[in-house]
Design an enzyme around this catalytic site. Sequence first.
Site, mmCIF file in Angstrom:
data_model
loop_
_atom_site.group_PDB
_atom_site.id
_atom_site.type_symbol
_atom_site.label_atom_id
_atom_site.label_comp_id
_atom_site.label_asym_id
_atom_site.label_seq_id
_atom_site.Cartn_x
_atom_site.Cartn_y
_atom_site.Cartn_z
ATOM 1 N N ALA A 120 -1.508 6.308 8.914
ATOM 2 C CA ALA A 120 -2.812 6.952 8.722
ATOM 3 C C ALA A 120 -2.791 8.105 7.737
ATOM 4 C CB ALA A 120 -3.332 7.454 10.074
ATOM 5 N N GLY B 90 -3.953 6.069 1.907
ATOM 6 C CA GLY B 90 -4.369 4.703 1.620
ATOM 7 C C GLY B 90 -5.301 4.096 2.645
ATOM 8 N N ILE B 91 -4.996 2.862 3.044
ATOM 9 C CA ILE B 91 -5.849 2.111 3.965
ATOM 10 C C ILE B 91 -5.930 2.793 5.317
ATOM 11 C CG2 ILE B 91 -6.087 -0.081 5.194
ATOM 12 C CD1 ILE B 91 -4.684 -1.401 2.759
ATOM 13 N N SER C 197 -1.188 -9.163 3.847
ATOM 14 C CA SER C 197 -1.358 -9.098 2.394
ATOM 15 C C SER C 197 -1.646 -10.485 1.846
ATOM 16 C CB SER C 197 -0.084 -8.555 1.741
ATOM 17 O OG SER C 197 -0.147 -8.611 0.332
ATOM 18 N N TYR D 217 8.998 -7.307 0.375
ATOM 19 C CA TYR D 217 7.598 -7.172 0.789
ATOM 20 C C TYR D 217 6.979 -8.542 1.044
ATOM 21 C CZ TYR D 217 2.774 -5.418 0.722
ATOM 22 O OH TYR D 217 1.476 -5.108 1.055
#
Length: 293
Positions: free
Chosen positions: A18, A21-22, A147, A160
Amino acid sequence: MTDIDSRNDARVVAITGASSGIGRETALRYSARRARLVLAARSEGALRDVADECRAAGADAVVVAPTDISDAAQVRDMFDLAIEMFGHVDVAAQCAAITAFGRFEDVPPEVFDAIIATNLLGAANVARTALQHFQERGAGQLVLVGSLLGVTAVPYQSAYVASKFAICGLVRALRQENRHLPGVRVHGIYPGPVDTPVYASAGNYLDQQTPRVPPTSESPGAIAAAIVRAAEKTRSTERQVGWVNLPAIATYRLVPAVFDAVIGPLIRRVMFTSESSADSAGNVFEPPAARRV
């Protein structure tokens, strides 16, 4: 921490990752709804800044930092604190992720392993703890941020990509296992490129190339909005978010040879500058000390 008010009807939302970014945008969107927030990240200073923004918007916010989600005990401590402060958790949104750029063989094994530990094992730790709580309550919404690279493999981010492919499988398995529980929902949100600090703070092992935000990026607010909408659904869902996602998936599946031929040159052109940079693990092991947005 902040004094807890008497808005017992406000949703209790736990958000990992948190501090930027998102995750930050998700916290701000829920703060506009006067939610009671439990915010976790490795970056304590940045996370406290986010919590202050949320409180200014009228939300209750509890900071749990530093929290490394790859450590199952730290995740359990976060949920224990949430339950102690607010009685329960309604929504758990797992937004934390790290990455490193480079050819597979050039990325040090410890960097590769750390990315898997955060992105996959960390998400599993959040999911496990959240679902145990939701199943006891008979209600709860789990949102895992995956993603586009969980369904389309690309070069130069092998750890990733591997972690996000696994997240897609994990989401599907958890949906199947919890479909008989009417109040427990599992959601997968799969963004394309997003304009966040992940590019600037990523590990980098590409000789004389520096990652940059690609021009096809969505805003983190668009992904946060999708998270909030998903957590209001009465059934489990999965959603691709970003205008580039569906064309990329279609090309990847229908003409794989074409996709594989063009994706490397395309990524090198749009995602990297020619600026020289030394090999670095970036934020893989430690968060950036001064980054706040």
